[in-house]
Scaffold this active site. Structure first.
Site, PDB file in Angstrom:
ATOM      1  N   ASP A  13      -6.457  20.988 -91.965  1.00 44.21           N
ATOM      2  CA  ASP A  13      -6.150  21.512 -90.790  1.00 44.21           C
ATOM      3  C   ASP A  13      -6.832  22.206 -89.679  1.00 44.21           C
ATOM      4  OD1 ASP A  13      -4.120  22.508 -92.636  1.00 44.21           O
ATOM      5  OD2 ASP A  13      -5.682  24.093 -93.553  1.00 44.21           O
ATOM      6  N   LYS A  16      -6.748  18.103 -86.031  1.00 40.41           N
ATOM      7  CA  LYS A  16      -6.451  15.906 -86.560  1.00 40.41           C
ATOM      8  C   LYS A  16      -4.969  16.237 -85.712  1.00 40.41           C
ATOM      9  CE  LYS A  16      -6.907  15.801 -90.569  1.00 40.41           C
ATOM     10  NZ  LYS A  16      -6.340  17.318 -91.087  1.00 40.41           N
ATOM     11  N   GLY A  40       0.258  19.361 -93.045  1.00 47.16           N
ATOM     12  CA  GLY A  40       1.306  19.466 -91.533  1.00 47.16           C
ATOM     13  C   GLY A  40       0.661  19.539 -90.185  1.00 47.16           C
ATOM     14  N   HIS A  41       0.573  18.552 -89.384  1.00 48.70           N
ATOM     15  CA  HIS A  41       0.631  18.794 -88.293  1.00 48.70           C
ATOM     16  C   HIS A  41       1.212  18.932 -87.245  1.00 48.70           C
ATOM     17  CE1 HIS A  41      -1.816  14.861 -90.508  1.00 48.70           C
ATOM     18  NE2 HIS A  41      -2.302  16.328 -90.670  1.00 48.70           N
ATOM     19  N   GLN A 225      -4.753  15.943 -95.050  1.00 46.76           N
ATOM     20  CA  GLN A 225      -6.142  16.663 -95.105  1.00 46.76           C
ATOM     21  C   GLN A 225      -6.875  16.671 -95.027  1.00 46.76           C
ATOM     22  OE1 GLN A 225      -3.717  14.137 -97.418  1.00 46.76           O
ATOM     23  NE2 GLN A 225      -2.222  16.445 -97.077  1.00 46.76           N
TER      24      GLN A 225
HETATM   25  P1  IMP Z   1      -2.061  18.950-103.556  1.00 46.51           P
HETATM   26  O1  IMP Z   1      -2.178  18.045-102.021  1.00 46.51           O
HETATM   27  O2  IMP Z   1      -0.570  19.448-102.775  1.00 46.51           O
HETATM   28  O3  IMP Z   1      -1.818  18.842-104.202  1.00 46.51           O
HETATM   29  O4  IMP Z   1      -3.284  20.339-102.920  1.00 46.51           O
HETATM   30  C1  IMP Z   1      -4.070  19.914-103.325  1.00 46.51           C
HETATM   31  C2  IMP Z   1      -5.065  21.074-103.000  1.00 46.51           C
HETATM   32  O5  IMP Z   1      -5.285  20.784-100.727  1.00 46.51           O
HETATM   33  C3  IMP Z   1      -4.864  22.978-102.536  1.00 46.51           C
HETATM   34  O6  IMP Z   1      -6.291  22.987-101.776  1.00 46.51           O
HETATM   35  C4  IMP Z   1      -4.048  22.925-100.942  1.00 46.51           C
HETATM   36  O7  IMP Z   1      -4.146  23.620-100.869  1.00 46.51           O
HETATM   37  C5  IMP Z   1      -4.779  21.478-100.206  1.00 46.51           C
HETATM   38  N1  IMP Z   1      -3.839  21.087 -99.524  1.00 46.51           N
HETATM   39  C6  IMP Z   1      -2.920  20.008 -99.420  1.00 46.51           C
HETATM   40  N2  IMP Z   1      -2.775  19.430 -97.643  1.00 46.51           N
HETATM   41  C7  IMP Z   1      -3.400  20.218 -96.990  1.00 46.51           C
HETATM   42  C8  IMP Z   1      -3.434  20.376 -96.054  1.00 46.51           C
HETATM   43  O8  IMP Z   1      -2.689  19.721 -95.078  1.00 46.51           O
HETATM   44  N3  IMP Z   1      -3.595  21.008 -94.998  1.00 46.51           N
HETATM   45  C9  IMP Z   1      -4.301  21.429 -96.208  1.00 46.51           C
HETATM   46  N4  IMP Z   1      -5.066  21.975 -97.376  1.00 46.51           N
HETATM   47  C10 IMP Z   1      -4.054  21.336 -98.053  1.00 46.51           C
END
Ligand code: IMP
Length: 435
Positions: A13, A16, A40-41, A225
């Site tokens: 977040d 990017k 989420g971009h 991420q």
């Molecule tokens: P997962 O990727 O859904 O397995 O989540 C694992 C961890 O990564 C959690 O803490 C999510 O909130 C975090 N996370 C996954 N994708 C994003 C992203 O695009 N932005 C921020 N946090 C993310």
């Protein structure tokens, strides 16, 4: 040939999407190499705001070829929905400008159901996943029982594999988590439909990226991420299951070690945010947190693009930033959301940690457990001016420039750009010959 890689230096977040959007204007190829629709971009173009989860943000530029790399896990339902969303906004999405790696893995409703079941079973120790089935899909990949994009090319075999997969998932759901089983035939039929729709897009994304580089073109790798969510380099176990860091672009796109120029751009928010659980040394609560987070009234306020969850917020953490520079091999930093800090009387920035009675500047054993560390912050003077209209480095208030200089000093890499609002043109480039 130039390989450009955009990575988040924090917990995702960082903004990017808008940086990629900016760089994609000059890129020939834009590629996602890790993760799935957990990302989420957000990209704002005029009155339109695009929230992209799977497609590379650079695809919004009509000239760019988009690639979905083998390092990704793809939910076909989300992908098709996103392709349609872009088409409805007048952006062409067809097999001439989008290639999905045959070797990427698929996310199924089975993975999503397991993600939810696993999180409930974790109880207080939950990770706070996005619930998109990311962890279970990568688990199947590593266990060598995953469904790949390539499997969609053989309908009969695909149906057989899908049935077996959902059957296995049901055994886990019922046997381990006392959860409802999924409808095997309905899911198999649904995915047959997706296979028909996506078939023309399936190809060798890695070869397309390599060919582009060999032809002297510019390839932009778009990390999802952030560094601290990297499975190996992040705050394990509070991480995602992929490799968001810059080296992930090689394995996640199928590229070898590059021999040409590489630009590794770290995107860092001017403060720090985190979604989900896990230690966060510079986290703030109360009024300071509300001030950094915003109310949620604007799309750029600190609420998850994918989940809508309010993000945890805090001051910029220089120790973690230095770490991100090292594990990504960053060549420069781009700082986002500097405008959010306007109006604060002073801005704390963490330069070191206090640990067992002494001050440390670097992490002794990486960021796995950050809970024993107390941030040591320096307070820099704030500025009152609204930065929204600023377009030249020299127009930034002196205190804002001093803050950016501090970021460059702490991280050891130059800050090349700063964003001062969500619009495409609300960016300020650092002119190399001035300042
Ligand atoms: P997962 O990727 O859904 O397995 O989540 C694992 C961890 O990564 C959690 O803490 C999510 O909130 C975090 N996370 C996954 N994708 C994003 C992203 O695009 N932005 C921020 N946090 C993310």
């Amino acid at each position: 040939m130039t390989l450009e890689i955009v990575v988040g230096t924090q917990w995702g977040d960082e903004g990017k999407g808008r940086i990629v959007d900016l760089l994609a204007a000059q890129a020939d190829v834009v590629a996602r190499y890790n993760g799935g629709d957990n990302a989420g971009h957000t990209v704002t173009v005029g009155s339109q705001t695009f929230k992209l989860h799977l497609l590379p943000s650079g695809l919004i530029h009509p000239h760019a070829l988009g690639l979905l790399g083998n390092g990704m896990v793809i939910n076909p339902a989300s992908l098709i929905q996103e392709m349609e969303m872009l088409r409805a906004a007048g952006i062409q999405v067809d097999p001439r400008r989008l290639v999905i790696s045959y070797a990427a893995h698929l996310i199924t409703p089975g993975h999503k159901a397991l993600d939810r079941a696993l999180e409930s079973a974790r109880g207080a120790g939950l990770i706070g996943t996005t619930g998109r089935g990311i962890g279970p899909a990568y688990t199947d990949k590593a266990a060598r029982r995953g469904l790949r994009v390539l499997d969609m090319l053989d309908p009969a075999e695909f149906r057989r594999k899908m049935r077996r997969h959902i059957h296995d998932v049901n055994q886990q759901l019922q046997g381990l988590y006392a959860a409802e089983p999924l409808e095997v035939e309905a899911i198999a039929a649904e995915f047959e439909g997706y296979a028909v729709q996506l078939k023309p897009y399936i190809g060798d994304a890695g070869a397309r990226a390599a060919d582009a580089l060999a032809a002297g073109k510019r390839v932009l790798g778009e990390g999802a991420q952030g560094t601290l969510l990297d499975l190996d380099q992040g705050t394990y176990p509070f991480v995602t299951s992929s490799t968001p860091t810059a080296p992930g672009v090689l394995t996640g796109l199928g590229l070898g070690i590059p021999h040409g120029p590489v630009r590794v751009i770290g995107v860092t928010k001017s403060f720090q945010t985190r979604v989900g659980a896990g230690p966060f040394p510079t986290e703030v609560q109360g009024a300071a947190a509300e001030r950094l987070r915003g109310t949620g009234a604007n799309p750029w306020d600190e609420y998850g693009t994918t989940t809508g969850r309010p993000r945890r917020v805090g001051w910029l953490d220089g120790v973690l930033l230095r770490y991100a520079v090292r594990v990504n091999g960053l060549t420069e930093l781009m700082v986002t959301k500097l405008d959010v800090l306007s109006g604060l009387p002073a801005i704390p920035i963490c330069t070191a940690y206090r640990y067992q009675g002494r001050q440390i500047e670097d992490l002794p054993l990486g960021p796995s457990d950050l809970s024993p560390f107390e941030p040591v912050c320096q307070e820099l003077p704030g500025w009152q001016e609204n930065l929204g209209p600023v377009r030249a480095w020299g127009e930034l208030p002196t205190a804002a420039r001093a803050y950016l200089d501090k970021i460059a000093e702490i991280s050891g890499v130059p800050v090349s750009l700063v964003s001062v609002g969500p619009e495409r043109d609300q960016v300020v480039l650092k002119e190399k010959d001035r300042d």
